[in-house]
Scaffold this motif. Structure first.
Motif, PDB file in Angstrom:
ATOM      1  N   ARG A 245     -19.019  20.806   2.770  1.00 33.48           N
ATOM      2  CA  ARG A 245     -19.226  22.084   2.540  1.00 33.48           C
ATOM      3  C   ARG A 245     -20.298  22.740   3.399  1.00 33.48           C
ATOM      4  NH1 ARG A 245     -17.798  25.016  -1.578  1.00 33.48           N
ATOM      5  NH2 ARG A 245     -19.132  26.887  -2.043  1.00 33.48           N
ATOM      6  N   ARG A 246     -19.858  23.850   4.099  1.00 33.84           N
ATOM      7  CA  ARG A 246     -20.862  24.413   5.200  1.00 33.84           C
ATOM      8  C   ARG A 246     -20.646  25.962   4.834  1.00 33.84           C
ATOM      9  NH1 ARG A 246     -21.572  23.053  10.698  1.00 33.84           N
ATOM     10  NH2 ARG A 246     -22.647  24.573  11.831  1.00 33.84           N
ATOM     11  N   ASP A 247     -22.060  26.407   4.676  1.00 34.54           N
ATOM     12  CA  ASP A 247     -22.470  27.751   4.223  1.00 34.54           C
ATOM     13  C   ASP A 247     -21.325  28.322   3.000  1.00 34.54           C
ATOM     14  OD1 ASP A 247     -24.597  28.057   5.816  1.00 34.54           O
ATOM     15  OD2 ASP A 247     -23.319  28.431   7.634  1.00 34.54           O
ATOM     16  N   GLY A 248     -21.188  27.448   2.198  1.00 33.55           N
ATOM     17  CA  GLY A 248     -20.371  27.706   1.125  1.00 33.55           C
ATOM     18  C   GLY A 248     -18.805  27.737   1.209  1.00 33.55           C
ATOM     19  N   ARG A 249     -18.353  27.045   2.216  1.00 28.85           N
ATOM     20  CA  ARG A 249     -16.965  27.010   2.405  1.00 28.85           C
ATOM     21  C   ARG A 249     -16.887  25.374   2.614  1.00 28.85           C
ATOM     22  NH1 ARG A 249     -14.531  30.412   6.699  1.00 28.85           N
ATOM     23  NH2 ARG A 249     -12.812  30.264   5.698  1.00 28.85           N
ATOM     24  N   ASP A 250     -15.637  25.230   1.749  1.00 29.79           N
ATOM     25  CA  ASP A 250     -15.336  23.615   1.498  1.00 29.79           C
ATOM     26  C   ASP A 250     -14.320  23.311   2.834  1.00 29.79           C
ATOM     27  OD1 ASP A 250     -15.049  23.693  -1.796  1.00 29.79           O
ATOM     28  OD2 ASP A 250     -16.618  23.015  -0.606  1.00 29.79           O
ATOM     29  N   TYR A 251     -14.511  22.193   3.577  1.00 26.22           N
ATOM     30  CA  TYR A 251     -13.436  21.666   4.518  1.00 26.22           C
ATOM     31  C   TYR A 251     -13.215  20.153   4.247  1.00 26.22           C
ATOM     32  CZ  TYR A 251     -17.754  19.804   6.663  1.00 26.22           C
ATOM     33  OH  TYR A 251     -18.925  19.200   6.948  1.00 26.22           O
ATOM     34  N   PHE A 252     -11.981  19.781   4.901  1.00 23.13           N
ATOM     35  CA  PHE A 252     -11.538  18.334   4.819  1.00 23.13           C
ATOM     36  C   PHE A 252     -10.816  18.316   6.234  1.00 23.13           C
ATOM     37  CE2 PHE A 252     -10.616  14.375   3.528  1.00 23.13           C
ATOM     38  CZ  PHE A 252      -9.178  14.209   4.018  1.00 23.13           C
ATOM     39  N   ARG A 253     -11.102  16.899   6.736  1.00 21.39           N
ATOM     40  CA  ARG A 253     -10.253  16.759   7.885  1.00 21.39           C
ATOM     41  C   ARG A 253     -10.240  15.223   7.887  1.00 21.39           C
ATOM     42  NH1 ARG A 253      -6.671  19.131  10.132  1.00 21.39           N
ATOM     43  NH2 ARG A 253      -6.499  18.785  12.067  1.00 21.39           N
ATOM     44  N   ALA A 254      -8.971  14.786   8.430  1.00 21.45           N
ATOM     45  CA  ALA A 254      -8.843  13.326   8.483  1.00 21.45           C
ATOM     46  C   ALA A 254      -8.184  12.946   9.753  1.00 21.45           C
ATOM     47  CB  ALA A 254      -7.936  12.794   7.605  1.00 21.45           C
ATOM     48  N   TYR A 255      -8.809  12.032  10.863  1.00 20.07           N
ATOM     49  CA  TYR A 255      -8.239  11.911  12.214  1.00 20.07           C
ATOM     50  C   TYR A 255      -8.307  10.446  12.566  1.00 20.07           C
ATOM     51  CZ  TYR A 255     -13.074  13.159  12.655  1.00 20.07           C
ATOM     52  OH  TYR A 255     -14.498  13.599  12.381  1.00 20.07           O
TER      53      TYR A 255
ATOM     54  N   CYS B 158      -6.771  20.103   5.722  1.00 23.59           N
ATOM     55  CA  CYS B 158      -5.763  19.426   5.427  1.00 23.59           C
ATOM     56  C   CYS B 158      -5.845  18.735   3.977  1.00 23.59           C
ATOM     57  CB  CYS B 158      -5.186  18.619   6.436  1.00 23.59           C
ATOM     58  SG  CYS B 158      -5.892  16.980   6.563  1.00 23.59           S
ATOM     59  N   GLY B 159      -4.826  18.281   3.465  1.00 24.99           N
ATOM     60  CA  GLY B 159      -4.890  17.544   2.210  1.00 24.99           C
ATOM     61  C   GLY B 159      -4.738  18.216   0.768  1.00 24.99           C
ATOM     62  N   GLU B 160      -4.570  17.567   0.005  1.00 29.57           N
ATOM     63  CA  GLU B 160      -4.516  18.114  -1.441  1.00 29.57           C
ATOM     64  C   GLU B 160      -5.814  18.441  -2.000  1.00 29.57           C
ATOM     65  OE1 GLU B 160      -1.447  17.882  -2.869  1.00 29.57           O
ATOM     66  OE2 GLU B 160      -0.688  17.406  -1.225  1.00 29.57           O
ATOM     67  N   SER B 161      -5.985  19.490  -2.927  1.00 31.37           N
ATOM     68  CA  SER B 161      -7.042  19.597  -3.564  1.00 31.37           C
ATOM     69  C   SER B 161      -7.164  18.464  -4.538  1.00 31.37           C
ATOM     70  CB  SER B 161      -7.284  20.950  -4.487  1.00 31.37           C
ATOM     71  OG  SER B 161      -5.869  20.973  -5.133  1.00 31.37           O
ATOM     72  N   GLY B 162      -8.507  18.307  -4.790  1.00 26.03           N
ATOM     73  CA  GLY B 162      -8.784  17.136  -5.855  1.00 26.03           C
ATOM     74  C   GLY B 162      -9.587  16.051  -5.208  1.00 26.03           C
ATOM     75  N   SER B 163      -9.808  15.062  -5.874  1.00 29.38           N
ATOM     76  CA  SER B 163     -10.468  13.884  -5.308  1.00 29.38           C
ATOM     77  C   SER B 163     -10.279  12.603  -5.799  1.00 29.38           C
ATOM     78  CB  SER B 163     -12.162  14.256  -5.495  1.00 29.38           C
ATOM     79  OG  SER B 163     -12.366  14.125  -6.909  1.00 29.38           O
ATOM     80  N   THR B 164     -10.558  11.662  -4.726  1.00 29.07           N
ATOM     81  CA  THR B 164     -10.400  10.352  -5.004  1.00 29.07           C
ATOM     82  C   THR B 164     -11.896   9.880  -5.010  1.00 29.07           C
ATOM     83  OG1 THR B 164     -10.144   9.565  -2.887  1.00 29.07           O
ATOM     84  CG2 THR B 164      -8.279   9.983  -4.300  1.00 29.07           C
ATOM     85  N   PRO B 165     -12.179   8.589  -5.670  1.00 26.56           N
ATOM     86  CA  PRO B 165     -13.470   8.007  -5.496  1.00 26.56           C
ATOM     87  C   PRO B 165     -13.864   7.883  -4.239  1.00 26.56           C
ATOM     88  CG  PRO B 165     -12.340   7.037  -6.943  1.00 26.56           C
ATOM     89  CD  PRO B 165     -11.263   7.641  -6.472  1.00 26.56           C
ATOM     90  N   THR B 166     -15.311   8.452  -3.840  1.00 24.88           N
ATOM     91  CA  THR B 166     -15.690   8.186  -2.547  1.00 24.88           C
ATOM     92  C   THR B 166     -16.014   6.605  -2.373  1.00 24.88           C
ATOM     93  OG1 THR B 166     -16.913  10.335  -2.818  1.00 24.88           O
ATOM     94  CG2 THR B 166     -17.838   8.676  -1.133  1.00 24.88           C
ATOM     95  N   GLY B 167     -15.585   6.277  -1.215  1.00 23.45           N
ATOM     96  CA  GLY B 167     -15.565   4.738  -0.921  1.00 23.45           C
ATOM     97  C   GLY B 167     -14.607   4.406   0.371  1.00 23.45           C
TER      98      GLY B 167
ATOM     99  N   PRO C 154     -17.801  20.159  15.346  1.00 29.31           N
ATOM    100  CA  PRO C 154     -17.001  18.943  15.350  1.00 29.31           C
ATOM    101  C   PRO C 154     -15.611  19.566  15.148  1.00 29.31           C
ATOM    102  CG  PRO C 154     -18.784  18.164  14.226  1.00 29.31           C
ATOM    103  CD  PRO C 154     -18.913  19.450  14.471  1.00 29.31           C
ATOM    104  N   PHE C 155     -14.642  19.224  15.721  1.00 35.10           N
ATOM    105  CA  PHE C 155     -13.354  19.836  15.436  1.00 35.10           C
ATOM    106  C   PHE C 155     -12.897  19.712  14.146  1.00 35.10           C
ATOM    107  CE2 PHE C 155     -11.171  15.549  15.887  1.00 35.10           C
ATOM    108  CZ  PHE C 155     -10.123  15.803  15.507  1.00 35.10           C
ATOM    109  N   PHE C 156     -13.247  18.398  13.213  1.00 33.78           N
ATOM    110  CA  PHE C 156     -12.546  18.270  11.953  1.00 33.78           C
ATOM    111  C   PHE C 156     -13.244  19.270  10.936  1.00 33.78           C
ATOM    112  CE2 PHE C 156     -16.622  15.886  12.329  1.00 33.78           C
ATOM    113  CZ  PHE C 156     -17.178  16.276  11.046  1.00 33.78           C
ATOM    114  N   MET C 157     -14.262  19.917  11.426  1.00 35.28           N
ATOM    115  CA  MET C 157     -14.686  21.120  10.599  1.00 35.28           C
ATOM    116  C   MET C 157     -13.810  22.500  10.643  1.00 35.28           C
ATOM    117  SD  MET C 157     -18.876  20.916  10.361  1.00 35.28           S
ATOM    118  CE  MET C 157     -19.661  19.685   9.757  1.00 35.28           C
ATOM    119  N   LEU C 158     -13.090  22.514  11.918  1.00 36.33           N
ATOM    120  CA  LEU C 158     -12.196  23.783  11.977  1.00 36.33           C
ATOM    121  C   LEU C 158     -11.262  23.903  11.341  1.00 36.33           C
ATOM    122  CD1 LEU C 158     -12.517  23.606  15.957  1.00 36.33           C
ATOM    123  CD2 LEU C 158     -14.004  24.633  14.430  1.00 36.33           C
ATOM    124  N   LEU C 159     -10.276  22.852  10.830  1.00 35.24           N
ATOM    125  CA  LEU C 159      -9.075  23.167  10.189  1.00 35.24           C
ATOM    126  C   LEU C 159      -9.049  22.327   8.790  1.00 35.24           C
ATOM    127  CD1 LEU C 159      -6.556  22.601  13.159  1.00 35.24           C
ATOM    128  CD2 LEU C 159      -7.430  24.819  12.103  1.00 35.24           C
TER     129      LEU C 159
END
Length: 160
Positions: free
Chosen positions: A101-111, A16-25, A9-14
């Protein structure tokens, strides 16, 4: 690891965003480009002989989803080790935010997404405004589950 970048899915290809996290929800005021916590289970790809199931469409429900299955449908035997994945998908008001995370690599995408047809999604990048259009990604949605179908790959998400 097999190279199947074109089938993700294209969201796994690139990223974006800041490192860190906010509560999931689902947070109505959340910036779509701020990374949320991936608290989904780690799963392993299932490789199945047969045809990819047809998309049935449905109403995509807002909420938090965990990737619970990733199935690749093949018509002839293949070599290679199955992929390992973990993902949390937040759907809200026409925006999907994916942290994983896919095969040891983190990703984030928003669209932002819209329905291109009864069973097909169209996307617009919310972080970099770099992608817009029809990815050929299809879906089946029920109140408790979302299946994203990309070529011969089916990503199954269960709603929390």
């Amino acid at each position: 690891m097999r190279l199947r970048l074109a089938c993700l899915p294209f969201f796994m290809l690139l990223g974006c965003g800041e490192s860190g996290s906010t509560p999931t929800g689902v947070d109505a005021g959340a910036d779509p480009c701020v990374v949320h916590t991936n608290d989904g289970p780690t799963i392993q790809e299932a490789i199945v002989m047969g045809e990819t199931p047809a998309a049935r469409g449905g109403e995509i429900q807002d909420g938090v989803y965990h990737l619970t299955a990733y199935t690749t449908y093949i018509t002839r035997p293949q070599n290679g080790a199955p992929d390992t994945l973990s993902e949390t998908l937040v759907v809200q008001a026409g925006v999907m935010r994916s942290s994983g995370r896919r095969d040891g690599r983190d990703y984030f995408r928003a669209y932002a997404y819209t329905l291109a047809s009864d069973t097909k999604l169209s996307f617009r990048d919310r972080c970099a405004d770099a992608f817009q259009g029809d990815t050929g990604e299809e879906f089946t949605a029920t109140p408790g589950q979302l299946l994203r179908i990309v070529g011969d790959h089916v990503y199954t998400y269960d709603r929390r």
